[in-house]
Enzyme design. Structure first.
Site, PDB file in Angstrom:
ATOM      1  CE  LYS A 153      -0.998   2.046  -5.934  1.00  0.00           C
ATOM      2  NZ  LYS A 153      -1.827   2.924  -5.060  1.00  0.00           N
ATOM      3  CB  SER A 208      -1.940   3.947  -9.743  1.00  0.00           C
ATOM      4  OG  SER A 208      -2.324   3.765  -8.393  1.00  0.00           O
ATOM      5  CB  CYS A 220      -5.822   0.219 -15.031  1.00  0.00           C
ATOM      6  SG  CYS A 220      -4.617  -0.102 -13.714  1.00  0.00           S
ATOM      7  NE  ARG A 222      -6.264   5.625  -1.793  1.00  0.00           N
ATOM      8  CZ  ARG A 222      -6.340   5.191  -3.055  1.00  0.00           C
ATOM      9  NH1 ARG A 222      -7.365   5.525  -3.822  1.00  0.00           N
ATOM     10  NH2 ARG A 222      -5.382   4.422  -3.537  1.00  0.00           N
ATOM     11  CG  HIS A 226      -4.820   4.897 -14.441  1.00  0.00           C
ATOM     12  ND1 HIS A 226      -6.173   4.652 -14.513  1.00  0.00           N
ATOM     13  CD2 HIS A 226      -4.308   3.939 -13.634  1.00  0.00           C
ATOM     14  CE1 HIS A 226      -6.468   3.587 -13.775  1.00  0.00           C
ATOM     15  NE2 HIS A 226      -5.360   3.139 -13.240  1.00  0.00           N
ATOM     16  CD  GLU A 237      -7.700   7.212 -16.694  1.00  0.00           C
ATOM     17  OE1 GLU A 237      -7.879   6.489 -15.702  1.00  0.00           O
ATOM     18  OE2 GLU A 237      -6.994   6.865 -17.660  1.00  0.00           O
TER      19      GLU A 237
END
Length: 301
Positions: A163, A192, A142, A249, A235, A237
């Site tokens: 985003k 993200s 990323c 969040r 991502h 992972e």
């Protein structure tokens, strides 16, 4: 794969409960084998979550891996206790005299800041320069991939209108490259981020080969220097609930954000998300470890 970590790392118990083979230092000493030395420069804010996720990803080959966690010295973490960092992490200053078979440089939530304005940019540049000589293969994730392309090749990042957030379909472009061996024609990958790489500049650079691309998320995986440098903009992972936790969040912070794309059933954030990327994630990390670390690294580092 047995992963060798410190005996009291909090992730150890969770991994063992998931039936992942974790080896402590005492058992590793009894094995007549040289483990692969993998260093993880963890730039993510909640270090423990990323530790667990990456250790899961590295757990799917029959090779023994000795993991060392590196921290940035010129930055104070706001989301991970200093006790945890001091106990389980070491600094570049202390590790730069060593050589490693592999290095992972994670993403970081600083993509909206110019590279040179990131408070640890110079230290990161020193680490990336050091990796060219002292690491067999470096896997950038990323923002870490964007930073590496800028450092090594001068390729800039661009701010997105909003985003890029969700799980996107990607097409494999060069099936014979070992990094994507065993992949289906298309695979899913979470993203993200607020920025993207300058794809025109990347495509013009003959030293870099693009291995996977998404119609919606753009280039996602590329490689250079015969695998010494690998750049991944998503991502793999991430856990099932990582995007969910990021979404809640940001909502709690009052940030205007859409529901993650192609993530919740019927886009209902009260429903459990589908896990769509785990098998290709495991395949990706296994291919990296096997073909670009184990097969390339010298026995005597």
């Amino acid at each position: 794969m047995p992963i060798k970590i410190q005996s009291d790392l909090p992730a150890k118990e969770i991994l063992e409960n998931e039936n992942i083979f974790v080896m402590d230092e005492m058992r590793a000493l009894k094995q007549d084998i040289r483990p692969l030395k993998i260093c993880i420069l963890n730039l993510m804010p909640v270090k423990q979550d990323t530790e667990l996720q990456l250790l899961r990803g590295l757990s799917n080959t029959p090779l023994q891996i000795d993991v060392t966690f590196m921290k940035i010295e010129n930055h104070k973490s706001q989301n991970t206790s200093s006790n945890h960092l001091n106990k389980f992490y070491d600094t570049y200053r202390n590790l730069r005299g060593q050589k490693f078979d592999g290095l992972i440089i994670t993403g970081a939530p600083v993509e909206q800041i110019e590279f040179e304005d990131v408070d640890y940019w110079q230290e990161l540049c020193d680490i990336m320069a050091w990796s060219k000589i002292n690491v067999t293969s470096t896997f950038h994730i990323c923002w870490g991939a964007q930073a590496a392309l800028y450092f090594h090749y001068g390729i800039k990042k661009n701010l997105l209108p909003e985003k890029l957030f969700g799980v996107y379909e990607h097409e494999v472009l060069h099936r014979k490259v070992p990094l994507v061996r065993g992949f289906d024609d298309y695979f899913m990958l979470p993203h993200s981020r607020y920025t993207t790489i300058d794809e025109d500049a990347l495509n013009m650079n003959s030293a870099i080969k693009v291995l996977a691309k998404s119609k919606l998320a753009g280039i996602s995986l590329c490689i250079s220097d015969e695998g010494k440098q690998i750049f991944l903009f998503g991502h793999p992972e991430y856990d099932r609930l990582t995007l969910h936790n990021e979404y809640l969040r940001d909502k709690d912070k009052g940030i205007t954000i859409k529901v993650p794309f192609n993530y919740y059933p019927h886009d209902d954030y009260l429903k459990t998300p589908d896990l769509q990327w785990r098998s290709h994630s495991n395949n990706l990390y296994s291919n990296w470890i096997n073909y670009y670390v184990y097969q390339q690294t010298p026995y005597e580092l």
